[in-house]
Design a protein around this motif. Structure first.
Motif, mmCIF file in Angstrom:
data_model
loop_
_atom_site.group_PDB
_atom_site.id
_atom_site.type_symbol
_atom_site.label_atom_id
_atom_site.label_comp_id
_atom_site.label_asym_id
_atom_site.label_seq_id
_atom_site.Cartn_x
_atom_site.Cartn_y
_atom_site.Cartn_z
ATOM 1 N N TRP A 12 46.579 47.039 50.290
ATOM 2 C CA TRP A 12 45.125 46.110 50.820
ATOM 3 C C TRP A 12 45.634 45.530 51.478
ATOM 4 C CZ3 TRP A 12 44.041 43.653 45.538
ATOM 5 C CH2 TRP A 12 43.482 43.912 44.674
ATOM 6 N N LYS A 22 40.022 46.165 53.226
ATOM 7 C CA LYS A 22 41.079 46.559 52.935
ATOM 8 C C LYS A 22 41.399 45.936 53.881
ATOM 9 C CE LYS A 22 42.528 51.194 52.654
ATOM 10 N NZ LYS A 22 42.919 51.863 51.435
ATOM 11 N N ARG A 372 35.480 44.825 47.780
ATOM 12 C CA ARG A 372 36.448 43.407 49.017
ATOM 13 C C ARG A 372 35.712 42.012 49.762
ATOM 14 N NH1 ARG A 372 39.379 48.700 48.580
ATOM 15 N NH2 ARG A 372 41.031 48.339 47.486
ATOM 16 N N GLN A 374 37.127 39.409 52.644
ATOM 17 C CA GLN A 374 38.215 38.048 53.636
ATOM 18 C C GLN A 374 37.182 36.894 54.241
ATOM 19 O OE1 GLN A 374 40.054 40.290 55.713
ATOM 20 N NE2 GLN A 374 42.021 41.571 54.314
ATOM 21 N N ASN A 412 39.986 40.709 45.506
ATOM 22 C CA ASN A 412 40.937 41.766 46.040
ATOM 23 C C ASN A 412 41.252 41.916 47.621
ATOM 24 O OD1 ASN A 412 39.527 42.612 42.662
ATOM 25 N ND2 ASN A 412 37.811 43.224 44.344
ATOM 26 N N THR A 413 41.771 40.923 47.565
ATOM 27 C CA THR A 413 42.278 41.091 49.058
ATOM 28 C C THR A 413 43.267 39.809 49.286
ATOM 29 O OG1 THR A 413 41.562 40.764 51.382
ATOM 30 C CG2 THR A 413 40.736 38.627 50.499
#
Length: 427
Positions: A12, A22, A372, A374, A412-413
């Protein structure tokens, strides 16, 4: 407890040019958000621009998981009899006899548990070139170069249970073999780091665990920005382009490795605009970008299970990464012709990836955790000599910006901070 694969976690941190969901680093050398200018501003006809940027990350030691909770990077290995079977020939006979006499003792036997914590740090040196085709259309290219390092700290988190196993063997019957094995179990040597490496290399067929470092080219971006309007205090612009797979790929045989690119071609379309409040020094800019990622073939491990996503064999998978969406909003306050500050937010989302191969279970496992998000906050200090150059008060037109941004949430980051310094020269 699920044991995340280090390569899955650290990949990542793979940088992408301008935006990537990612990525632990988002590098943009040209395009959205010109320094001390509106989003929609383009280069005058025949004017060239050279952009030089250096990006540093803080230590990347944790990530937001599927529940959007922060978790440290780690690799946990329980050295039980099943894991060590075949790793050390001198122990194979003992394991077989223990299992034959007392399956319970065999299941209990552990030589200890080890945990490796990973930390990554990345530096990016990038260059961008742009040219004004006319007053409305600017074309550009960006070229990043990466220096990435991963440090692994391996520690023992639990000792052996030889005494417990010896007791179970002694209580399994009156046979002399059981009694001998009980004594042997008591006198077993402690397992050191060499055996841990043996499990990783001989049983799992990975390269040895340890620190890792690599340098190389990242993915190049080629694009164009077209200004749609000539309004006095505001404007709109449209941009599009392609991201080429020029970056190095991660090695599936190295747990601590990560890539400098996604390995496939992307195309993107971006729309944005800005407005300056009349009679004030305050302006606002925003953009929206959509990126389509084409599928490609990638060599990956065949994982054993979702809870233990390791495997000893590689296979070719057809990978279709999820498409990306980016949105940024930024405000700028101009203290003087040559100085201003900016602050804003940036959201970056990538959909779940899809994998294709003959192994349906492996396809499903690889897709886990690939969606993902952010959430970033950012601020910058901007200097420019362009107005001074136009008025004849300075000999060289250039911009300089210092930017800091922080991941404050996501899915997931990785969690990280990033610091950029960039110079743009016009000629």
């Amino acid at each position: 407890m699920p044991r995340p694969r280090i390569s899955t976690l650290l990949k990542w941190s793979t940088p992408r040019v301008f935006t990537a969901a990612k990525a632990a680093i988002i590098i943009s050398l040209i395009g959205s958000g010109q320094v001390l200018a509106g989003y929609y501003d383009t280069l005058p006809r025949g004017v060239r621009m050279l952009a030089l940027r250096q990006v540093h990350t803080t230590t990347i030691g944790s990530a937001f998981d599927r529940q959007q909770q922060e978790q440290e990077y780690f690799f946990r290995l329980n050295l039980n009899a099943e894991q060590l079977q075949g790793a050390d020939e001198s122990l194979n006979g003992l394991f077989e006899q223990v299992k034959a006499i007392s399956p319970e003792a065999y299941e209990k036997l552990t030589f200890g548990e080890y945990q490796a914590r990973g930390e990554a740090q990345v530096k990016v040196d990038g260059a961008g070139l742009a040219y004004g085709i006319n007053n409305r259309l600017t074309v550009y290219g960006t070229f990043p170069w990466y220096d990435a390092r991963v440090n692994l700290d391996i520690q023992r988190t639990r000792g052996n249970n030889y005494d417990e196993v010896a007791t179970a063997l002694a209580n399994s019957g009156d046979s002399s073999t059981a009694q001998i094995l009980a004594q042997v179990a008591t006198d077993l040597p402690d397992v050191n780091g060499g055996v841990v490496q043996s499990v990783v290399t001989n049983t799992m067929n990975y390269r040895p665990l340890g620190n890792w470092q690599a340098e190389g080219m990242g993915d190049m971006e080629l694009g164009a920005l077209y200004r749609l309007t000539d309004w006095e205090y505001s404007g709109l612009a449209l941009s599009g382009g392609v991201v080429l797979p020029t970056g190095r790929q991660d090695n599936p045989d190295i747990l601590q490795d990560f890539a400098f690119g996604d390995g496939q071609t992307d195309v993107f379309l971006e729309f944005g605009g800005g407005i300056r409040i009349p009679s004030t020094d305050l302006s606002f800019d925003s953009f929206f970008r959509y990126t389509y990622q084409f599928e490609h073939n990638r060599v990956m491990r065949i994982p054993d299970s979702a809870d233990y996503p390791y495997g000893s064999e590689n296979a070719v998978f057809r990978e279709k990464l999820g498409n990306m969406i980016d949105w940024r909003f930024e405000s700028t306050y101009q203290f003087a012709r040559w100085f201003g500050i900016s602050a804003g937010v940036h959201y970056n989302y990538i959909g779940q990836a899809e994998y294709g191969s003959e192994n349906t279970q492996a396809n499903q496992i690889h897709a886990i955790g690939t969606e993902r998000l952010q959430e970033m906050v950012r601020g910058s200090i901007n200097f420019t000599t362009v107005p001074l150059y136009r008025s004849g008060d300075f000999f060289l037109p250039f911009n300089c910006s210092l930017t800091a941004q922080q991941i404050v949430g996501g899915l997931n980051t990785p969690k990280y901070g990033r610091y950029d310094i960039e110079f743009r020269f016009y000629f």
